[in-house]
Structure formats: structure tokens, C-alpha cells
Design a protein around this motif. Structure first.
Motif, PDB file in Angstrom:
ATOM      1  N   PRO A 123       0.671  -1.286  -0.169  1.00  0.00           N
ATOM      2  CA  PRO A 123       0.156  -0.020  -0.054  1.00  0.00           C
ATOM      3  C   PRO A 123       0.626   1.188  -0.033  1.00  0.00           C
ATOM      4  O   PRO A 123       2.137   1.368   0.714  1.00  0.00           O
ATOM      5  CB  PRO A 123      -0.596  -0.032   1.316  1.00  0.00           C
ATOM      6  N   ILE A 124       0.326   2.294  -0.623  1.00  0.00           N
ATOM      7  CA  ILE A 124       0.997   3.611  -0.602  1.00  0.00           C
ATOM      8  C   ILE A 124       0.801   4.200   1.044  1.00  0.00           C
ATOM      9  O   ILE A 124      -0.145   4.173   1.313  1.00  0.00           O
ATOM     10  CB  ILE A 124       0.486   4.658  -1.688  1.00  0.00           C
ATOM     11  N   PRO A 125       2.034   4.440   1.379  1.00  0.00           N
ATOM     12  CA  PRO A 125       1.985   4.955   2.866  1.00  0.00           C
ATOM     13  C   PRO A 125       1.512   6.454   3.068  1.00  0.00           C
ATOM     14  O   PRO A 125       1.562   7.263   1.938  1.00  0.00           O
ATOM     15  CB  PRO A 125       3.519   4.861   3.388  1.00  0.00           C
ATOM     16  N   GLY A 135      -5.903   9.415  11.278  1.00  0.00           N
ATOM     17  CA  GLY A 135      -6.112   8.171  12.045  1.00  0.00           C
ATOM     18  C   GLY A 135      -5.914   6.561  11.540  1.00  0.00           C
ATOM     19  O   GLY A 135      -5.898   5.712  12.147  1.00  0.00           O
ATOM     20  N   PHE A 136      -5.785   6.679  10.145  1.00  0.00           N
ATOM     21  CA  PHE A 136      -5.741   5.619   9.449  1.00  0.00           C
ATOM     22  C   PHE A 136      -5.113   5.703   8.030  1.00  0.00           C
ATOM     23  O   PHE A 136      -5.277   6.774   7.780  1.00  0.00           O
ATOM     24  CB  PHE A 136      -7.112   4.730   9.394  1.00  0.00           C
ATOM     25  N   ASN A 137      -4.702   4.674   7.474  1.00  0.00           N
ATOM     26  CA  ASN A 137      -4.044   4.899   6.076  1.00  0.00           C
ATOM     27  C   ASN A 137      -5.147   4.279   5.041  1.00  0.00           C
ATOM     28  O   ASN A 137      -5.424   2.985   5.077  1.00  0.00           O
ATOM     29  CB  ASN A 137      -2.780   4.021   5.862  1.00  0.00           C
ATOM     30  N   GLN A 138      -5.879   5.079   4.507  1.00  0.00           N
ATOM     31  CA  GLN A 138      -6.991   4.667   3.574  1.00  0.00           C
ATOM     32  C   GLN A 138      -6.526   3.554   2.475  1.00  0.00           C
ATOM     33  O   GLN A 138      -7.301   2.936   2.325  1.00  0.00           O
ATOM     34  CB  GLN A 138      -7.479   5.969   2.722  1.00  0.00           C
ATOM     35  N   SER A 139      -5.048   3.809   2.173  1.00  0.00           N
ATOM     36  CA  SER A 139      -4.562   2.784   1.008  1.00  0.00           C
ATOM     37  C   SER A 139      -4.370   1.363   1.804  1.00  0.00           C
ATOM     38  O   SER A 139      -4.694   0.370   1.096  1.00  0.00           O
ATOM     39  CB  SER A 139      -3.256   3.205   0.368  1.00  0.00           C
ATOM     40  N   ASP A 194      -3.356   2.030  -4.071  1.00  0.00           N
ATOM     41  CA  ASP A 194      -3.685   3.261  -3.525  1.00  0.00           C
ATOM     42  C   ASP A 194      -5.152   3.805  -3.872  1.00  0.00           C
ATOM     43  O   ASP A 194      -5.841   2.834  -4.607  1.00  0.00           O
ATOM     44  CB  ASP A 194      -2.896   4.456  -4.429  1.00  0.00           C
ATOM     45  N   ASP A 195      -5.771   4.780  -3.295  1.00  0.00           N
ATOM     46  CA  ASP A 195      -7.177   5.254  -3.562  1.00  0.00           C
ATOM     47  C   ASP A 195      -7.369   5.769  -4.902  1.00  0.00           C
ATOM     48  O   ASP A 195      -8.448   5.623  -5.306  1.00  0.00           O
ATOM     49  CB  ASP A 195      -7.548   6.177  -2.339  1.00  0.00           C
ATOM     50  N   ILE A 196      -6.491   6.648  -5.501  1.00  0.00           N
ATOM     51  CA  ILE A 196      -6.668   7.373  -6.776  1.00  0.00           C
ATOM     52  C   ILE A 196      -5.568   7.573  -7.323  1.00  0.00           C
ATOM     53  O   ILE A 196      -4.576   7.757  -6.884  1.00  0.00           O
ATOM     54  CB  ILE A 196      -7.430   8.837  -6.198  1.00  0.00           C
ATOM     55  N   TYR A 197      -5.703   7.357  -8.740  1.00  0.00           N
ATOM     56  CA  TYR A 197      -4.448   7.780  -9.570  1.00  0.00           C
ATOM     57  C   TYR A 197      -5.094   9.055 -10.568  1.00  0.00           C
ATOM     58  O   TYR A 197      -6.181   8.995 -11.052  1.00  0.00           O
ATOM     59  CB  TYR A 197      -4.423   6.324 -10.810  1.00  0.00           C
ATOM     60  N   THR A 198      -4.332  10.119 -10.065  1.00  0.00           N
ATOM     61  CA  THR A 198      -4.548  11.144 -10.942  1.00  0.00           C
ATOM     62  C   THR A 198      -3.596  11.670 -11.919  1.00  0.00           C
ATOM     63  O   THR A 198      -4.007  11.757 -13.240  1.00  0.00           O
ATOM     64  CB  THR A 198      -4.368  12.536  -9.824  1.00  0.00           C
ATOM     65  N   THR A 199      -2.515  11.886 -11.492  1.00  0.00           N
ATOM     66  CA  THR A 199      -1.475  12.002 -12.610  1.00  0.00           C
ATOM     67  C   THR A 199      -0.453  10.843 -12.963  1.00  0.00           C
ATOM     68  O   THR A 199       0.245  10.762 -13.972  1.00  0.00           O
ATOM     69  CB  THR A 199      -0.486  13.324 -12.588  1.00  0.00           C
TER      70      THR A 199
END
Length: 226
Positions: A123-125, A135-139, A194-199
Motif C-alpha cells: 500500500p502507498i504509505p 487516524g488510518f491509512n486509506q490505502s 492506492d485510492d486514486i490515480y490522478t497524474t
């Protein structure tokens, strides 16, 4: 009946033999909310996985003219970043509604099974400061939905919020990732989650650190492609 984790309205569930025998899955969100998620379908870019009529999109072509050429094998995402998904991610990431990770379990398992089986999941940290604030890592929570081994092989120095940066700032930014468990990731084929890929900057910066530490092929799986 249960309440939808997003809109809090009652979830109206079909009741048949599967449910009667206790074999049915509990519905976590209502049909109205579920219908607002927009899946990525049709032709995709072979690189970043966005909907695209060409095999390689302009964004991925630009990356191939940088120092990050070839560092990321490909990315695959499940959903578009429409207005509803934007609201849901805000609830999840910035308002602490961590339980929302559970609603994506089935779709994450499907895409993992289709594209990433037998890869080491990393996971991406978050930086320590961001992790403390959130409070938490969403990934990490999304990765845990896969029910496979996860290695937190990366760590991150403090940096500004990526969501506040434009495209050019993201791509030109300093690489704040570092490898926390080099012995574990060496000689492994890895999928970043990860949650989102943008660039694509986050995935590539993480991937190049892993490559430098001896990892083999690096791919990425993200819930959303913006």
C-alpha cells in the motif's frame, strides 16, 4: 434491515432462498448509492487504465519522455472520479469514515484476481504526521479488503497534501518515499495499492524507490482513475 453506509437510508434487500438459508451477503449500501458509482468500461489505455480510444493515452506518452520511463508496468482502476465518488472519498479520507473501505471489497477482489494475482501487495504509505491526523491509512484499509498478504514496504517523509497541488506541481515535486523493508521487497514483483490515480506521479515515485531497492516489475491498482 440495515442502513446504507453512505446516505444512511434503509437498505431494502431482496429476500429469497439464499437469504433464508443465511448464505446471502449483507448489503452495505443502498441500490440508489450503488448506481451512482461509475465503473471504467470499454477500451482503456494500456498504461494508466483510463478509458481511451488509443492504446496509449497522451499522459502515458509524456511519462515515457521522463526519468520515469518504464518504471511502472501499468495501472488498473475500477471507478471514474465522478462527483459522487468525490463525495464518498471525502467522507472516507477526510472525515474519518473508515468503514467505507468495506463497500469496495468485492470489486477490489475482482480486479486483483484479473490483473495482479501472486504479486506482493504494497500500500502507498502516509507520512507519520498525516497518519496521525487522519487516524488510518486509506490505502492500507483498501489493501486489506483483498484478504491477501500485505507488506508495508514503503514509508514517506512529510510533504504537502497532493490534493492541493496542480498537475505540474505534482509531476515536478520531490520524491518523499523511501523503502522501509528492502529485504522483503527485493526480487519481488509488486502491485502498489492506492485510492486514486490522478497524474500517476505517486505510483511512479513509489515504484522508482522500489526498483532502486531491487524490486522487479511494479504495477499499481487504484480504486479510482480521475
Amino acid at each position: 434491515m440495515s442502513k446504507c453506509l453512505i446516505c444512511k437510508e434503509l437498505v431494502v434487500a431482496h429476500f429469497g432462498w439464499t437469504e433464508f438459508l443465511g448464505l446471502g451477503k449483507v448489503k452495505l449500501i443502498c441500490a440508489e448509492c450503488e448506481a451512482k458509482f461509475e465503473k471504467i468500461v470499454g477500451a482503456r489505455c494500456n498504461g494508466c487504465g483510463r478509458e481511451c480510444p488509443d492504446s496509449v493515452c497522451p499522459d502515458c506518452k509524456r511519462w515515457e519522455n521522463t526519468e520515469y520511463k518504464g518504471v511502472l508496468k501499468y495501472n488498473r482502476s475500477i471507478f471514474h472520479y465522478n462527483s459522487f465518488m468525490k463525495e464518498v472519498l471525502a467522507l472516507y479520507k477526510f472525515r474519518g469514515d473508515a468503514v467505507l473501505a468495506n463497500i469496495f471489497k468485492d470489486e477490489l477482489k475482482k480486479i486483483y484476481s484479473a490483473h495482479f494475482q501472486n504479486l506482493l501487495v504494497v500500500p502507498i504509505p502516509l507520512s507519520e504526521k498525516r497518519l496521525y491526523e487522519r487516524g488510518f491509512n486509506q490505502s492500507l484499509l483498501l489493501a486489506q479488503q483483498l484478504d491477501v498478504e500485505i507488506v508495508e514496504g514503503l514509508a514517506k517523509h512529510e510533504t504537502g497534501k497532493q490534493s492541493k497541488k496542480g498537475r505540474s506541481d505534482r509531476m515536478a515535486g520531490e520524491n518523499h518515499f523511501y523503502v522501509a523493508q528492502p529485504d522483503v521487497i527485493r526480487d519481488k514483483n509488486i502491485v502498489l495499492l492506492d485510492d486514486i490515480y490522478t497524474t500517476g506521479t505517486t505510483s511512479r515515485m513509489a515504484a522508482i524507490r522500489l526498483k532502486d531497492a531491487g524490486a522487479k516489475e511494479i504495477s499499481s491498482l487504484t480504486l479510482v482513475r480521475s
